[in-house]
Design a protein around this motif. Structure first.
Motif, short mmCIF file in Angstrom:
data_model
loop_
_atom_site.label_atom_id
_atom_site.label_comp_id
_atom_site.label_asym_id
_atom_site.label_seq_id
_atom_site.Cartn_x
_atom_site.Cartn_y
_atom_site.Cartn_z
N ASN A 102 1.13 -1.67 0.10
CA ASN A 102 -0.44 0.07 -0.17
C ASN A 102 0.54 0.57 -0.34
O ASN A 102 0.81 2.09 0.46
CB ASN A 102 -0.84 0.55 1.09
N VAL A 103 1.79 1.25 -0.02
CA VAL A 103 2.80 2.56 -0.52
C VAL A 103 2.78 3.11 -1.75
O VAL A 103 2.06 2.45 -2.98
CB VAL A 103 4.77 1.80 -0.79
N LEU A 104 2.47 4.37 -2.06
CA LEU A 104 2.23 5.41 -2.11
C LEU A 104 3.28 6.14 -2.94
O LEU A 104 4.59 6.38 -2.70
CB LEU A 104 1.16 6.08 -1.79
N THR A 105 2.74 5.93 -4.35
CA THR A 105 3.96 6.55 -5.74
C THR A 105 3.00 7.18 -6.41
O THR A 105 1.75 7.92 -6.85
CB THR A 105 4.34 5.82 -6.54
N PHE A 106 2.99 9.00 -5.93
CA PHE A 106 2.83 10.55 -6.43
C PHE A 106 3.63 10.82 -7.72
O PHE A 106 4.91 10.67 -8.15
CB PHE A 106 2.97 11.37 -5.22
N GLY A 107 2.33 11.80 -8.51
CA GLY A 107 2.50 12.33 -9.84
C GLY A 107 2.87 13.56 -9.04
O GLY A 107 3.06 13.92 -7.55
N ALA A 108 3.28 13.89 -9.85
CA ALA A 108 4.21 15.66 -9.53
C ALA A 108 3.37 17.06 -9.08
O ALA A 108 3.62 17.95 -8.98
CB ALA A 108 5.23 15.94 -11.02
N GLY A 109 1.58 16.76 -9.29
CA GLY A 109 0.96 17.50 -8.73
C GLY A 109 0.49 18.33 -9.78
O GLY A 109 1.81 18.92 -10.43
N THR B 27 -6.09 5.59 17.64
CA THR B 27 -6.17 4.04 17.23
C THR B 27 -5.53 3.67 16.39
O THR B 27 -4.41 3.83 16.39
CB THR B 27 -7.93 4.38 16.11
N THR B 28 -5.70 1.98 16.98
CA THR B 28 -4.09 0.97 16.26
C THR B 28 -4.41 1.31 14.79
O THR B 28 -5.31 0.91 14.46
CB THR B 28 -4.50 0.03 17.06
N LEU B 29 -2.73 1.46 14.58
CA LEU B 29 -2.74 1.16 12.87
C LEU B 29 -2.33 -0.51 13.07
O LEU B 29 -1.14 -0.72 13.88
CB LEU B 29 -2.07 2.60 12.73
N SER B 30 -2.24 -0.96 11.58
CA SER B 30 -1.66 -1.84 10.95
C SER B 30 -0.43 -1.82 10.49
O SER B 30 0.62 -2.71 10.57
CB SER B 30 -2.37 -2.68 9.57
N ASN B 31 -0.14 -0.54 10.02
CA ASN B 31 0.84 -0.11 9.48
C ASN B 31 1.31 1.41 9.66
O ASN B 31 0.21 1.80 9.28
CB ASN B 31 1.48 -0.37 8.16
N ILE B 32 2.08 1.96 9.46
CA ILE B 32 2.74 3.34 9.81
C ILE B 32 3.93 3.27 8.39
O ILE B 32 4.86 2.85 8.66
CB ILE B 32 2.83 3.75 10.76
N GLN B 33 3.96 4.99 7.48
CA GLN B 33 4.46 5.29 6.49
C GLN B 33 5.19 6.38 6.56
O GLN B 33 3.98 7.49 6.90
CB GLN B 33 3.92 5.22 5.04
#
Lengths: 115, 115
Positions: A102-109, B27-33
Motif C-alpha cells: 500500500n505504498v504510495l507513488t505520487f505524481g508531480a502535482g 486508534t491502532t494502526l496496521s502499519n505506518i509509512q
C-alpha cells in the motif's frame, strides 16, 4: 515518478467554472488517490478508487467528484470551482491496500489557482 | 478530520544537530509509512513499519513504531543540508476492506537546516 502523470500541471481558472484534473498511470495499480496540499494542512485525501468504477470519499470530498472508467485513468472534477479550492493537487497510486503493497507513488502535482 | 497527528510543525536546526518528528494516532494502526517532500517536489516514500515495536534504520535515519502501534517517530542523526524538506507520516483510515486503502497523512514537519 515514471509511470504516473498528471495533467494539466498548472491551471488558472475563474470562480464558477468547471475544472477536470487527470491522473494517468501505466503501472496497472488497483488503487488511485487524489490529495490536496495546502500550507498548514499537509496532505488531505479527497477521493480514492479501489478499482474501475469503485470510488470512495476521503476527508475533504465536498465540492469534488471523481470518475474511473478504466484502470489507468482517475479524473478529479470541480463542478464549479471556488477560491477555497486553490491548491496543489497530487495524484497517487498503490498496488493494493495490503500492508507492504500500500505504498504510495505520487505524481508531480497540479497547481490550480481559482481567481 | 486528521486521523494522524504529527508534531512539531516546524523544526529549525543547525547542520550536525539531531532532529525528531513524532506521529500519534488515537486508534491502532496496521502499519505506518513515512514520506519526504523536498521543497517544490512531491512526496516520496521512505519506509513502512508494520510490527509492534519495530525499529528500522536507513543510514542516519531511524524509524520506530510504538508497542501499541499508535505512535511512531523519525529521528535523523547529525542533520545535513540535504535533509531539508517536509517529513510526513501516513496511516490507514480504516481497518477492513477498501477502507484500508484510505491513507491519511499527518500535517508534516518542515525541517530547515542551517549550514
Amino acid at each position: 515518478d515514471a509511470g504516473i502523470t498528471q495533467s494539466p500541471r498548472h491551471k488558472v481558472t475563474e470562480t464558477g467554472t468547471p475544472v477536470t484534473l487527470r491522473c494517468h498511470q501505466t503501472e496497472n495499480h488497483r488503487y488511485m488517490y487524489w490529495y490536496r496540499q495546502d500550507p498548514g494542512h499537509g496532505l488531505r485525501l479527497i477521493h480514492y478508487s479501489y478499482g474501475v468504477k469503485d470510488t470512495d470519499k476521503g476527508e475533504v470530498s465536498d465540492g469534488y467528484s471523481v470518475s474511473r472508467s478504466k484502470t489507468e485513468d482517475f479524473l478529479l472534477t470541480l463542478e464549479s470551482a471556488t477560491s477555497s479550492q486553490t491548491s496543489v493537487y497530487f495524484c497517487a497510486i498503490s498496488e493494493s491496500a495490503r500492508p507492504g503493497a500500500n505504498v504510495l507513488t505520487f505524481g508531480a502535482g497540479s497547481r490550480l489557482t481559482v481567481l | 478530520g486528521q486521523q494522524v497527528m504529527q508534531i512539531p510543525q516546524y523544526q529549525h536546526v543547525q547542520e550536525g544537530e539531531d532532529f525528531t518528528t513524532y506521529c500519534n494516532s488515537s486508534t491502532t494502526l496496521s502499519n505506518i509509512q513515512w514520506y519526504k517532500q523536498r521543497p517544490g517536489g512531491h512526496p516520496v516514500f521512505l519506509i513502512q513499519l508494520v510490527k509492534s515495536g519495530e525499529v528500522k534504520k536507513q543510514k542516519r535515519l531511524t524509524f520506530q513504531f510504538g508497542e501499541a502501534k499508535k505512535n511512531s517517530s523519525l529521528h535523523i542523526t547529525a542533520t545535513q543540508t540535504t535533509d531539508v524538506g517536509t517529513y510526513f507520516c501516513a496511516g490507514p483510515g480504516g481497518d477492513r476492506g477498501s477502507t484500508l486503502g484510505r491513507l491519511y497523512f499527518g500535517r508534516g514537519t518542515q525541517l530547515t537546516v542551517w549550514p
